[in-house]
Design an enzyme around this catalytic site. Sequence first.
Site, PDB file in Angstrom:
ATOM      1  N   HIS A  50      35.958  35.068  34.803  1.00 59.69           N
ATOM      2  CA  HIS A  50      36.031  34.110  35.900  1.00 59.69           C
ATOM      3  C   HIS A  50      36.349  32.722  35.359  1.00 59.69           C
ATOM      4  CE1 HIS A  50      33.364  37.427  37.358  1.00 59.69           C
ATOM      5  NE2 HIS A  50      34.194  37.316  38.389  1.00 59.69           N
ATOM      6  N   SER A 110      36.164  39.095  42.890  1.00 59.93           N
ATOM      7  CA  SER A 110      35.531  37.812  42.614  1.00 59.93           C
ATOM      8  C   SER A 110      36.514  36.758  42.107  1.00 59.93           C
ATOM      9  CB  SER A 110      34.389  37.988  41.607  1.00 59.93           C
ATOM     10  OG  SER A 110      34.822  38.703  40.470  1.00 59.93           O
ATOM     11  N   ASP A 142      30.912  35.033  30.044  1.00 59.62           N
ATOM     12  CA  ASP A 142      31.888  35.330  31.089  1.00 59.62           C
ATOM     13  C   ASP A 142      33.236  34.705  30.729  1.00 59.62           C
ATOM     14  OD1 ASP A 142      33.376  35.733  33.354  1.00 59.62           O
ATOM     15  OD2 ASP A 142      31.955  34.818  34.747  1.00 59.62           O
TER      16      ASP A 142
END
Length: 373
Positions: free
Chosen positions: A348, A122, A345
């Site tokens: 990312h 990702s 998060d």
Amino acid sequence: MGCRTFQSFCPFAFALFVTLLLYLLHKSNARVERWKGRGGSGLGTCDLFDGNWVYDDSHYPLYNTSSCPFIDEQFDCQKNGRPDRNYLNYRWKPKGCELPRFDGRDFLKRFKGKRILFVGDSLSLNQWQSLICMLHVAVPQSKYNIERIGNLSTFILPEYGVSVMFSRNAFLVDLTEEDIGTVLKLDSIQNGNSWKGYDMIIFNTWHWWLHKGHRKPWNFVQEGAKVEEDMDRLIAFRMGLTTWSKWVDSNVDPKVTKVFFQGISPAHYNGEEWNEAQSTSCKGQTEPLRGSRYPSGSPRPVVIVKEVLANMSKSVTLLDVTTLSQLRKDGHPSSYGIDGEKGNDCSHWCLAGVPDTWNQLLYAMLILQDKTN
């Protein structure tokens, strides 16, 4: 005194000079000519990855997120309600030089009729979506096609004949379903057949090698005839990356395909790494670290990546984005990702944001390679 006086010395001096020159050329993969303003360059070299972040709200962000329809919800921090905006306005400034501003039209001309592939997890998705946003805003009137079939996402600009694809593959080596369960095969890379025929490939792996417990995506790890439930993750990572390097050495023609490896993208879950409390994370961070050095140094897999690349026979260019990304503790979605306030998060990156700089560096290195060739 000339060579006539030192006849026995001159050949040695010349050989030493040639050896030194070849060594410096070999070390220049991650260096580029000094850029002086837009479109001009001077003499000298500059390490693109050694620098600091500078606030520049007159030129950054490179695009408005509302003008890019491709951003996943997990990366669209502004749409998810992030109240601060300063994180959008930082520019990477290498020491002693300036990065060329990303020119999407020039990028498309360079790759007219060609195919680009991102392969990885990702974090590769993060960079892929950044690049297609940067290209789309450069030619907003150009028609595009975007689709996802299985693990392959494709963005096409028919006017330029350019395809930019993303193949989700967290480990690069094979992850297969066997009678005993899901097996991570450290010495097998059959899935590499789908990577052939591209003009540029940007590889990435690391993020998933650390997952444990219910998030561990395999039941067993296999290397040769040896099958284990688990093993030291850094050892496994080195084995898997070595298998990938052998695939590149055996299957890629550098005259046809440019190969890059996206460096290790850091996470910010432990504040002790940047001299704050251990319980501190990326949540609530609104500005980068000052300076050009990260207090805790490079993550251990960075050494492995550089050692594996150094032992390859084919040319692979490292996008050494680790340190510059470590300095951006403010750049993650935190609670403005897909899980909202329930999540945090710090792995990312928000878009627009740090991956745009990764692509700006990719563009600069492409310019350097074209000048060199």
